[in-house]
Scaffold this motif. Structure first.
Motif, mmCIF file in Angstrom:
data_model
loop_
_atom_site.group_PDB
_atom_site.id
_atom_site.type_symbol
_atom_site.label_atom_id
_atom_site.label_comp_id
_atom_site.label_asym_id
_atom_site.label_seq_id
_atom_site.Cartn_x
_atom_site.Cartn_y
_atom_site.Cartn_z
ATOM 1 N N VAL A 174 0.836 -1.193 0.000
ATOM 2 C CA VAL A 174 0.000 0.000 0.000
ATOM 3 C C VAL A 174 0.872 1.245 0.000
ATOM 4 N N THR A 175 1.932 1.238 0.788
ATOM 5 C CA THR A 175 2.821 2.404 0.871
ATOM 6 C C THR A 175 3.492 2.683 -0.461
ATOM 7 N N ILE A 176 4.054 1.628 -1.077
ATOM 8 C CA ILE A 176 4.757 1.828 -2.344
ATOM 9 C C ILE A 176 3.787 2.241 -3.440
ATOM 10 N N ARG A 177 2.586 1.713 -3.424
ATOM 11 C CA ARG A 177 1.577 2.097 -4.421
ATOM 12 C C ARG A 177 1.223 3.580 -4.276
ATOM 13 N N TRP A 178 0.987 3.995 -3.021
ATOM 14 C CA TRP A 178 0.604 5.389 -2.776
ATOM 15 C C TRP A 178 1.724 6.338 -3.203
ATOM 16 N N LEU A 179 2.967 6.004 -2.840
ATOM 17 C CA LEU A 179 4.087 6.890 -3.151
ATOM 18 C C LEU A 179 4.332 6.993 -4.653
ATOM 19 N N ILE A 180 4.287 5.860 -5.362
ATOM 20 C CA ILE A 180 4.550 5.883 -6.801
ATOM 21 C C ILE A 180 3.473 6.671 -7.538
ATOM 22 N N LEU A 181 2.224 6.416 -7.208
ATOM 23 C CA LEU A 181 1.127 7.098 -7.909
ATOM 24 C C LEU A 181 1.100 8.588 -7.590
ATOM 25 N N HIS A 182 1.308 8.955 -6.329
ATOM 26 C CA HIS A 182 1.235 10.366 -5.961
ATOM 27 C C HIS A 182 2.491 11.136 -6.353
ATOM 28 N N SER A 183 3.605 10.452 -6.528
ATOM 29 C CA SER A 183 4.804 11.154 -7.017
ATOM 30 C C SER A 183 4.703 11.462 -8.509
ATOM 31 N N TYR A 229 -0.383 -0.924 -11.875
ATOM 32 C CA TYR A 229 -0.617 0.526 -11.814
ATOM 33 C C TYR A 229 0.599 1.328 -12.280
ATOM 34 N N ALA A 230 1.775 0.689 -12.323
ATOM 35 C CA ALA A 230 3.008 1.402 -12.704
ATOM 36 C C ALA A 230 3.440 1.088 -14.132
ATOM 37 N N TRP A 231 2.520 0.577 -14.955
ATOM 38 C CA TRP A 231 2.870 0.161 -16.319
ATOM 39 C C TRP A 231 3.502 1.290 -17.132
ATOM 40 N N ASN A 232 2.933 2.498 -17.032
ATOM 41 C CA ASN A 232 3.427 3.622 -17.830
ATOM 42 C C ASN A 232 4.496 4.445 -17.119
ATOM 43 N N LEU A 233 4.915 3.999 -15.950
ATOM 44 C CA LEU A 233 5.864 4.781 -15.156
ATOM 45 C C LEU A 233 7.244 4.138 -15.074
ATOM 46 N N LEU A 234 7.420 2.993 -15.721
ATOM 47 C CA LEU A 234 8.671 2.240 -15.570
ATOM 48 C C LEU A 234 9.874 2.996 -16.115
ATOM 49 N N ASP A 235 9.705 3.611 -17.298
ATOM 50 C CA ASP A 235 10.845 4.278 -17.937
ATOM 51 C C ASP A 235 11.359 5.466 -17.122
ATOM 52 N N ASP A 236 10.540 6.002 -16.207
ATOM 53 C CA ASP A 236 10.989 7.137 -15.394
ATOM 54 C C ASP A 236 12.116 6.746 -14.438
ATOM 55 N N TYR A 237 12.213 5.459 -14.136
ATOM 56 C CA TYR A 237 13.240 4.991 -13.202
ATOM 57 C C TYR A 237 14.433 4.367 -13.917
ATOM 58 N N LEU A 238 14.453 4.441 -15.244
ATOM 59 C CA LEU A 238 15.511 3.776 -16.009
ATOM 60 C C LEU A 238 16.875 4.394 -15.726
ATOM 61 N N ASN A 239 16.950 5.713 -15.741
ATOM 62 C CA ASN A 239 18.239 6.384 -15.482
ATOM 63 C C ASN A 239 18.734 6.120 -14.067
#
Length: 546
Positions: A1-10, A176-186
């Motif tokens: 729950v914590t990681i979901r909330w942080l990733i989505l709200h960031s 829920y993080a399908w479209n957010l993966l590339d943001d963490y690539l660098n």
């Protein structure tokens, strides 16, 4: 729950809210938390999977242990076993035998009734543990307490169902993080460069990514649709591509250290021999250079260890082998290095023999040192360096010869690349823009340089006895077998053979062009007379060549 909330709200669309979240938890901290949670989830899932799969085997083992201990207690109170000063007691003997019968009748497939019986037996054991001749005898008391603990384990295990796995998969879903993966690539690339051991922890992250497929496939599976295979293949290929982008930094980092090794492997750094004269020991030592070589090799070994120790894992329906990623990445880097050196090295401006041989020597030296560096670390990485080098060098030469000889094929290849039909797309050969109007690749520039040096318009003459062209003004060799030897050293047998093939293509083009011009300017009457003459002579195939 914590990681979901942080990733989505960031990644909120409201900038003010997004900045507040990121000020308290940066993307780097969030990725660290993601790796730790992924590791915990992976270990927990493995334990849960083991318990579900081995449930009945474990319950049977627990029952055997309990029966063994209760049987020994019954034998002790029957007087068949002497354990301290224990008096024979028929009631205790019957009670322990009764417990054995109850345990034997347990049907673990009926989890509810089995759980109630186990709970009843546990209560009986707890009550009897305080009875006379039980609490005073260490051996019997130990058996009773140990049996109660084993039954508690069985009570928890008997209620374990496969539904627990589905519940766990729902809780750990990462779709829920399908479209957010590339943001963490660098961030991932920076972590890997700083600490290659991060690769070992990345495997758990990759396994967590596989849960992305759960949501898209849920309704498809429920409806028994025929599209399940195609959708699974699509999302699996997307995940594999992301894993490839993450791990691509490792071969790149390895080649950065290889280039540093190339600079250290110089003629001054002599190879160690079996016997070294005392007077030359200082020349062989070169402690600083050898220390740097050892340091770079150690860095490469850390990167390779992280990849080679990772096990295969399923990304959807596609099995991912990190070793294949490492091998493919190194092959990519080898192709880029060979193509880049040949492309930059064979650029001529003056078209003199001095410039020609100077460029060949530079290319030969750079490729030779890179090859030595690759051989130097091949055992660390776990590859066959010479085989890989020859294979990729041959592919580069063949591709550039083909591209030079068939210019129209380039356009078709570009269309194929756009349509996803390019052959061996994972290990693509770099394509460079033409440097001049006469040639499209370095092979064409190399042939053009040879033709211009030996052109009849230059003050050169060919002497058959020496197989060489000589400058008539200075008397020096303009082009000789020595130059071919330099080419052989720089490009290998495949390179010289490719040059020979390109000359054949060029001759064929010239002959066809001459034929068209000759046919255009020759009297048609003469051509008809020659055809008639040939027809009247008849077939020459039956005539003896002698």
């Amino acid at each position: 729950v914590t990681i979901r909330w942080l990733i989505l709200h960031s990644h909120s669309t409201i900038k003010k809210f997004r900045d507040i979240v990121k000020s308290q938890c940066s993307d780097s901290d969030l990725f660290s938390l993601l790796m730790k949670i992924s590791q915990f989830e992976n270990q927990y899932k493995q334990i849960l999977q083991y318990l579900v799969d081995s449930k009945y085997d474990l319950l049977e083992k627990d029952r055997e242990k309990c029966l063994e201990r209760m049987g020994e207690c019954s034998e002790i109170f029957a007087g068949n076993r002497q354990v301290g000063k224990v008096m024979v007691d028929e009631n205790y003997e019957k009670w322990f035998k009764k417990i054995c019968k109850q345990l034997s009748k347990l049907n673990f497939k009926r989890s509810t009734s089995s759980g109630r019986r186990i709970h009843t037996v546990i209560q009986g054991l707890e009550n009897i543990s305080s009875y006379p001749n039980i609490d005073t005898n260490p051996q019997v008391s130990h058996y009773v307490k140990e049996t109660a603990n084993i039954l508690r384990h069985s009570g928890r295990l008997v209620n374990m169902k496969r539904q627990e796995l589905f519940t766990f998969a729902t809780i750990t879903d990462f779709s829920y993080a399908w479209n957010l993966l590339d943001d963490y690539l660098n961030i991932i690339h920076e972590r890997i460069k700083k600490d290659s051991k991060v690769v070992l922890r990345l495997r758990a992250c990759f396994l967590k990514l596989a849960s992305i497929m759960n949501l898209p496939l849920l309704r498809i599976i429920e409806s028994n649709s025929d599209d399940m295979t195609n959708v699974s293949q699509y999302y699996s290929s997307e995940l594999v591509q992301f894993v490839g982008r993450v791990l691509s930094v490792i071969p790149t980092s390895i080649f950065e250290y290889l280039n540093r090794i190339c600079k250290k492997i110089t003629p001054k750094l002599k190879a160690e021999e079996a016997k070294i004269p005392k007077e030359e020991l200082t020349e062989y030592a070169m402690l600083d250079d050898r220390f740097k070589l050892a340091e770079y090799s150690y860095r490469i070994s850390l990167f390779a260890k992280g990849m080679l120790t990772m096990d295969k894992c399923l990304m959807g329906i596609i099995e991912v082998d990190p070793r294949e990623f490492l091998l493919t990445g190194i092959r990519n880097e080898v192709i880029k290095a060979i193509s880049g050196n040949l492309h930059k090295g064979f650029i001529f401006k003056k078209f003199t023999i001095e410039e020609f041989e100077e460029n060949i020597n530079k290319v030969s030296s750079s490729l030779h040192h890179l090859k030595l560096a690759l051989e130097y670390v091949q055992d660390i990485i776990g590859i066959d360096a010479l085989k890989m080098w020859d294979t990729e060098n041959g592919r580069v030469i063949e591709y550039n010869v083909d591209r030079e000889a068939n210019p129209k094929k380039l356009e078709q290849e570009q269309l194929d690349d756009q349509n996803g039909e390019a052959e061996n797309a994972l290990i693509e050969i770099p394509k460079y823009d033409p440097v001049d109007r006469e040639s499209m690749t370095f092979m064409g520039r190399l042939l053009t340089g040879i033709l211009k040096i030996t052109a009849s318009t230059n003050p050169v003459v060919y002497i058959p006895y020496t197989n060489s062209w000589f400058d008539t003004l200075s008397g020096k060799e303009a082009f000789s077998p020595k130059t071919v030897g330099l080419l052989l050293r720089a490009m290998g047998v495949l390179g010289v053979n490719g040059l020979d093939t390109l000359i054949c293509y060029r001759l064929t083009t010239y002959i066809k062009r001459f034929g068209k011009i000759y046919y255009r300017y020759t009297d048609k009457t003469l051509l008809r007379s020659m055809d008639k003459f040939c027809t009247e002579l008849g077939d020459f195939s039956h005539i003896n060549e002698n």
